[in-house]
Design an enzyme around this catalytic site. Sequence first.
Site, PDB file in Angstrom:
ATOM      1  CE  LYS A 287      40.623 -80.591  15.520  1.00 53.89           C
ATOM      2  NZ  LYS A 287      41.598 -80.234  15.116  1.00 53.89           N
ATOM      3  CD  GLU A 373      49.209 -71.775   4.337  1.00 48.40           C
ATOM      4  OE1 GLU A 373      48.788 -72.810   5.198  1.00 48.40           O
ATOM      5  OE2 GLU A 373      47.761 -70.943   3.960  1.00 48.40           O
ATOM      6  NE  ARG A 401      46.678 -73.031   1.700  1.00 51.94           N
ATOM      7  CZ  ARG A 401      45.634 -73.218   1.670  1.00 51.94           C
ATOM      8  NH1 ARG A 401      45.553 -74.176   0.857  1.00 51.94           N
ATOM      9  NH2 ARG A 401      45.245 -72.487   2.117  1.00 51.94           N
TER      10      ARG A 401
END
Length: 638
Positions: A287, A373, A401
């Site tokens: 990243k 979640e 969610r």
Amino acid sequence: MTDQLSRTPLLDRVHLPSDMKGLSDRELVQLSHELRQETIAAVSETGGHLGAGLGVVELTVALHAVFDTPRDKIIWDVGHQCYPHKILTGRRDRIRTLRMENGLSGFTKRSESAYDPFGAGHSSTSISAAVGFSAAHELGADTGDAIAIIGDGAMSGGMAFEALNHGGHLKNRMFVVLNDNEMSIAPPVGALSTYLTRLYSEAPLQDLKEVAKGAAKTFLPEPFKEGARRAKEMLKGMAMGGTLFEQLGFTYVGPVDGHDLDSLLPLLRTLKARATGPVLIHALTRKGKGYSHAESRPDGGHATAKFNVATGEQKKSPSNAPQYTKVFAESLIREAEKDEKIVGVTAAMPDGTGLKLFGERFPRRTFDVGIAEQHAVTFSAGLAGAGLKPFCAIYSTFLQRGYDQIVHDVAIQKLPVRFAIDRAGLVGADGATHAGSFDVCFLANLPDMVVMAAADEAELVHMVATAAAINDRPSAFRYPRGEGMGVDMPSEGTPLEIGRGRIIEEGAKVAILSYGTRLSEVLKASEALRVRGIVPTVADARFCKPLDKDLILQLVANHEALITIEEGAIGGFGSHVAQFLAEKGVFDHGFSYRSMVLPDDFINHASAESMYRAAGLNAEKIAAKVLELLNIPVAKRA
């Protein structure tokens, strides 16, 4: 600008992915360098998600060079990493409008381009969508290959494994690229992250490159199949490579260096030519790759304001008031210092929710469950069932969610889980996918749920204390993104009386009952109305459930009209008030009532101020609504 003068001569020639088909592999390497520099330059001017895109530059180039988009469907999970993709797909001329009003979305968006076959702002959806596209292809739809690119962080979401299970069962040709950078927004957590690390840490990457180019015997000519089989078994013995994914029905290929086009291009070409079923390609990336100021950050440069390319210094406006998120974190720490049963739970967002601060103070009482979640909610329910006091801190848009778990695992059992709901209301540049529009609607209809909204940062302090004190049922409190109002702050929180609002300003004729941080705009509207001799009563509801029925009836009895205002969708606070007034027969006598809510639409990204103006929930529109209700003409601007 001519190619001789341009710093991106190859990129200048690529207007669409089809323009890449004539480029040599060496030119594609150069194109990657130029694409990375263009991405850095663009985000330095707009702000946005930087690190994720820099980590997939070579993957983006390789996929578009090998596959035939837009007929072949490249589906980016979440979409944080899609800026390089947008530059290559006809949107370079608009890339410096990213996340701005009337500009490009910060995520993939179907209405924006044919090269965005599936929009996303939440994680772990790409494989399910790719399985859908591949199934549609088998049923005769005019679509090509489906390629999902999903990060290792997003793989911690259970939906990704549901999709892998189904895709492996269907056995349709499709591709999943596991973009493994050991990083989502925060450092990865959980057994899956450990498993993926073992896939490549137990064997040198260079020993696996040849295997990665053709490990699956299906893709190789007959004379080489036996050798490939043995190599693959050796790989399994060395690193357990692919075992989990192959049990789910996918051919596993990798690990491969996701920044090495000499590996990526032949691998993808071989797979495109030979694959007959579902394939998972395990690509290792970094990243923030290629920009030292992003690589050196703990989050890989995930999100950034505008910045100086040379120094990496971000250009942030000085803060005049505390951030709501920090107020929540500090308030929770104070409560936890008094009560050792308080614990914090987050779903891969310790920084965004403020629980990183809480975790630094109470590491054993802080749980990051990954991008999961649903699990976060039921895990919190388990903690509550065992007598602890969990604060489940999740953005409003992500809490959607876990709704079945809120109903089934928390509400029905009346377990005292406390939901700290960040990013309430409209959130600006992230747009509709991240707007906190619906939590009041989907929480306040649940029996026994206490639902609060902070009008300012001081109220948030008191609501944290209130939630900590509620031990017989679930509760929730919401607050927006960004800075508070700059009000005087209490030294500590004091639990509020459940279901009691407050009068802010006494007036006559019309009452404005605000729920949440639109109160500041209501007060501005009230000031403007006073110039015209109209002095409304202003009240802060504090609670949507239970409603302060006495306050509402008091406002009705002493005024000719009532307006409710909230930063949420229809079906929320105003609907609860209307239902109560209807049951009381208030409307039978001609009482005037209006409810100001978000419009029945998804509002495109812009500044939060512009979005609320478009929604009709700013001071000017509130004042106009009061005048309309009182049948007073609105003065027209010259």
